[in-house]
Design a protein around this motif. Structure first.
Motif, PDB file in Angstrom:
ATOM      1  N   ALA A 149       0.866  -1.180   0.000  1.00  0.00           N
ATOM      2  CA  ALA A 149       0.000   0.000   0.000  1.00  0.00           C
ATOM      3  C   ALA A 149       0.904   1.231   0.000  1.00  0.00           C
ATOM      4  O   ALA A 149       1.258   1.761   1.064  1.00  0.00           O
ATOM      5  N   PRO A 150       1.322   1.698  -1.181  1.00  0.00           N
ATOM      6  CA  PRO A 150       2.310   2.782  -1.269  1.00  0.00           C
ATOM      7  C   PRO A 150       1.703   4.166  -1.110  1.00  0.00           C
ATOM      8  O   PRO A 150       1.726   4.987  -2.020  1.00  0.00           O
ATOM      9  N   THR A 151       1.113   4.436   0.051  1.00  0.00           N
ATOM     10  CA  THR A 151       0.518   5.740   0.316  1.00  0.00           C
ATOM     11  C   THR A 151       1.254   6.423   1.469  1.00  0.00           C
ATOM     12  O   THR A 151       1.851   5.767   2.316  1.00  0.00           O
ATOM     13  N   GLN A 152       1.154   7.736   1.528  1.00  0.00           N
ATOM     14  CA  GLN A 152       1.915   8.500   2.519  1.00  0.00           C
ATOM     15  C   GLN A 152       1.495   8.189   3.950  1.00  0.00           C
ATOM     16  O   GLN A 152       2.296   8.301   4.873  1.00  0.00           O
ATOM     17  N   ASP A 153       0.231   7.827   4.155  1.00  0.00           N
ATOM     18  CA  ASP A 153      -0.249   7.585   5.515  1.00  0.00           C
ATOM     19  C   ASP A 153       0.002   6.154   5.981  1.00  0.00           C
ATOM     20  O   ASP A 153      -0.417   5.785   7.076  1.00  0.00           O
ATOM     21  N   LYS A 154       0.668   5.331   5.170  1.00  0.00           N
ATOM     22  CA  LYS A 154       0.928   3.939   5.546  1.00  0.00           C
ATOM     23  C   LYS A 154       2.404   3.609   5.311  1.00  0.00           C
ATOM     24  O   LYS A 154       2.762   3.050   4.278  1.00  0.00           O
ATOM     25  N   PRO A 155       3.274   3.946   6.246  1.00  0.00           N
ATOM     26  CA  PRO A 155       4.702   3.633   6.099  1.00  0.00           C
ATOM     27  C   PRO A 155       4.928   2.125   5.979  1.00  0.00           C
ATOM     28  O   PRO A 155       4.171   1.318   6.511  1.00  0.00           O
ATOM     29  N   TYR A 156       5.985   1.758   5.272  1.00  0.00           N
ATOM     30  CA  TYR A 156       6.338   0.355   5.127  1.00  0.00           C
ATOM     31  C   TYR A 156       6.823  -0.215   6.460  1.00  0.00           C
ATOM     32  O   TYR A 156       7.195   0.498   7.382  1.00  0.00           O
ATOM     33  N   ARG A 157       6.759  -1.553   6.546  1.00  0.00           N
ATOM     34  CA  ARG A 157       7.197  -2.317   7.728  1.00  0.00           C
ATOM     35  C   ARG A 157       6.373  -1.984   8.967  1.00  0.00           C
ATOM     36  O   ARG A 157       6.886  -1.985  10.082  1.00  0.00           O
ATOM     37  N   ARG A 158       5.117  -1.694   8.736  1.00  0.00           N
ATOM     38  CA  ARG A 158       4.162  -1.486   9.825  1.00  0.00           C
ATOM     39  C   ARG A 158       2.958  -2.392   9.609  1.00  0.00           C
ATOM     40  O   ARG A 158       2.624  -2.753   8.473  1.00  0.00           O
ATOM     41  N   LEU A 159       2.279  -2.762  10.700  1.00  0.00           N
ATOM     42  CA  LEU A 159       1.090  -3.602  10.612  1.00  0.00           C
ATOM     43  C   LEU A 159      -0.159  -2.746  10.454  1.00  0.00           C
ATOM     44  O   LEU A 159      -0.291  -1.688  11.084  1.00  0.00           O
ATOM     45  N   TYR A 160      -1.096  -3.219   9.643  1.00  0.00           N
ATOM     46  CA  TYR A 160      -2.348  -2.505   9.421  1.00  0.00           C
ATOM     47  C   TYR A 160      -3.500  -3.505   9.461  1.00  0.00           C
ATOM     48  O   TYR A 160      -3.315  -4.715   9.278  1.00  0.00           O
ATOM     49  N   THR A 161      -4.693  -2.971   9.683  1.00  0.00           N
ATOM     50  CA  THR A 161      -5.898  -3.790   9.635  1.00  0.00           C
ATOM     51  C   THR A 161      -6.967  -3.008   8.898  1.00  0.00           C
ATOM     52  O   THR A 161      -6.738  -1.874   8.464  1.00  0.00           O
ATOM     53  N   VAL A 162      -8.146  -3.606   8.749  1.00  0.00           N
ATOM     54  CA  VAL A 162      -9.256  -2.978   8.031  1.00  0.00           C
ATOM     55  C   VAL A 162     -10.435  -2.866   8.988  1.00  0.00           C
ATOM     56  O   VAL A 162     -10.808  -3.854   9.632  1.00  0.00           O
ATOM     57  N   GLN A 163     -11.004  -1.689   9.078  1.00  0.00           N
ATOM     58  CA  GLN A 163     -12.125  -1.470   9.974  1.00  0.00           C
ATOM     59  C   GLN A 163     -13.293  -2.392   9.616  1.00  0.00           C
ATOM     60  O   GLN A 163     -13.618  -2.579   8.445  1.00  0.00           O
TER      61      GLN A 163
END
Length: 350
Positions: free
Chosen positions: A278-292
């Motif tokens: 997800a190459p967007t500014q608000d999602k830095p690489y090497r971080r965990l994310y989830t979906v609401q």
């Protein structure tokens, strides 16, 4: 006669519409006044003295401050505002602390993450791993954290929105306090504008907490029976049917979900991870994310994705193909509504 019937029909429809609008208005007013709010409505039994309180964590360190208010079953709430330092931080409340190095911590970060930790000396256990939560206010905005504990079960809220539930009986009583952590360069300073405790008291009829828990269990049994009567009892076994690559039909069963896992899943799911690009500014690489709203089990394991660059994603895919693990690769691509399928173009919005 027809005109009279139409007139009465119109009046009835108009009256029903008025009742619906009045009910909707009453609901809006009730919600604005706090009806159905998860926050306690009674005055707190204790409030931290000397408010507001300040706590600073040096670079790459954790700072705690115990407030000498032992509690066992309680609701604890704190409101905190980051004052300085990087957004890659952590701050929140400590509960059931045995000392400055043994405690539980419910924390959020300026980058929109939250976690629940158990600290015992140099050993830190993530009861809920750091993960994104859409209701965490980012940057310098204030966040209100609340934990409600009864016995080993604790429920967690961020800005009055339910986050998770955990059970852990390592410590069932202890002190409350404040918590701040700096993860990278720079000190982190946080202002705590309030901290309050509501103690769990005996029931209104004089019953003890244990008696209330027993009554709750009996009620849940009745709820389960009602659901089974109307929806049927949840199946414990099922038939597994499929066609192979030669279109030959197979059937196995009845079989339990555990038996299916043991017989047909020949790899360790705990050894797998979900990678995304997800190459967007608000999602830095090497971080965990989830979906609401992606998860469907209250208190279950959250679905998390590790954001990596495209080269890492390609290499991981190629390595699994070489190792003969192609069946474990589940690709997925998300397209926005601005995709032009005719010309294979996407309009990017900023």
């Amino acid at each position: 006669m027809t005109n009279d019937r139409n007139r009465w029909l119109w009046r009835g429809t108009l009256g029903l519409l008025v009742l619906v609008l009045a009910g909707a208005l009453a609901l809006i007013v009730a919600l604005s006044l706090g009806w159905n709010s998860p926050r306690p409505t009674s005055p707190p039994d204790w409030e931290a003295p000397g408010l507001p309180l300040y706590l600073k964590a040096p670079q790459n360190e954790t700072a705690t401050s115990l407030l000498y208010r032992p509690s066992s079953d309680f609701t604890l709430e704190v409101e905190a505002i980051p004052l300085s330092g990087p957004d890659f931080n952590g701050y929140g409340l400590v509960y059931r602390a045995q000392g400055p190095a043994q405690y539980y911590a419910f924390t959020v970060g300026g980058d929109g993450y939250y976690a629940v930790l158990r600290v015992a000396g140099n050993e830190e256990t993530s009861l809920v791993e750091w993960q994104q939560f859409p209701h965490v206010h980012r940057g310098r905005e204030a966040n209100r954290l609340r934990v409600a504990c009864g016995g080993p079960t604790c429920h967690f809220y961020v800005n009055d929105e339910y986050a998770t539930t955990i059970e852990d009986d390592t410590w069932l009583t202890g002190d409350v306090g404040l918590w701040v952590r700096s993860f990278e360069d720079g000190n982190v300073a946080v202002q705590f504008v309030n901290m309050r405790v509501w103690e769990v008291k005996e029931g209104l009829d004089g019953g003890s907490v244990e008696e209330m828990r027993q009554a709750k269990g009996e009620m849940m049994e009745k709820f389960y029976r009602m659901l089974c009567i109307h929806l049927g009892q949840p199946p414990s076994r099922f038939l597994w049917e499929w066609r192979d690559k030669d279109k030959k039909f197979h059937r196995h069963g009845e079989i339990t979900p555990t038996e299916f896992l043991e017989q047909y899943v020949d790899f360790d799911l705990d050894e797998l991870v979900c990678l995304i690009n997800a190459p967007t500014q608000d999602k830095p690489y090497r971080r965990l994310y989830t979906v609401q709203y992606l998860g469907n089990v209250v208190g279950g394991q959250a679905v998390r994705y590790l954001n990596v660059d495209m080269e890492t994603l390609k290499k991981a895919t190629a390595d699994m193909i070489v190792d003969g693990q192609v069946k474990l690769i589940l690709p997925g691509i998300v397209f926005c509504k601005t995709l032009n399928e005719t010309h294979d173009l996407i309009k990017l919005r900023r």
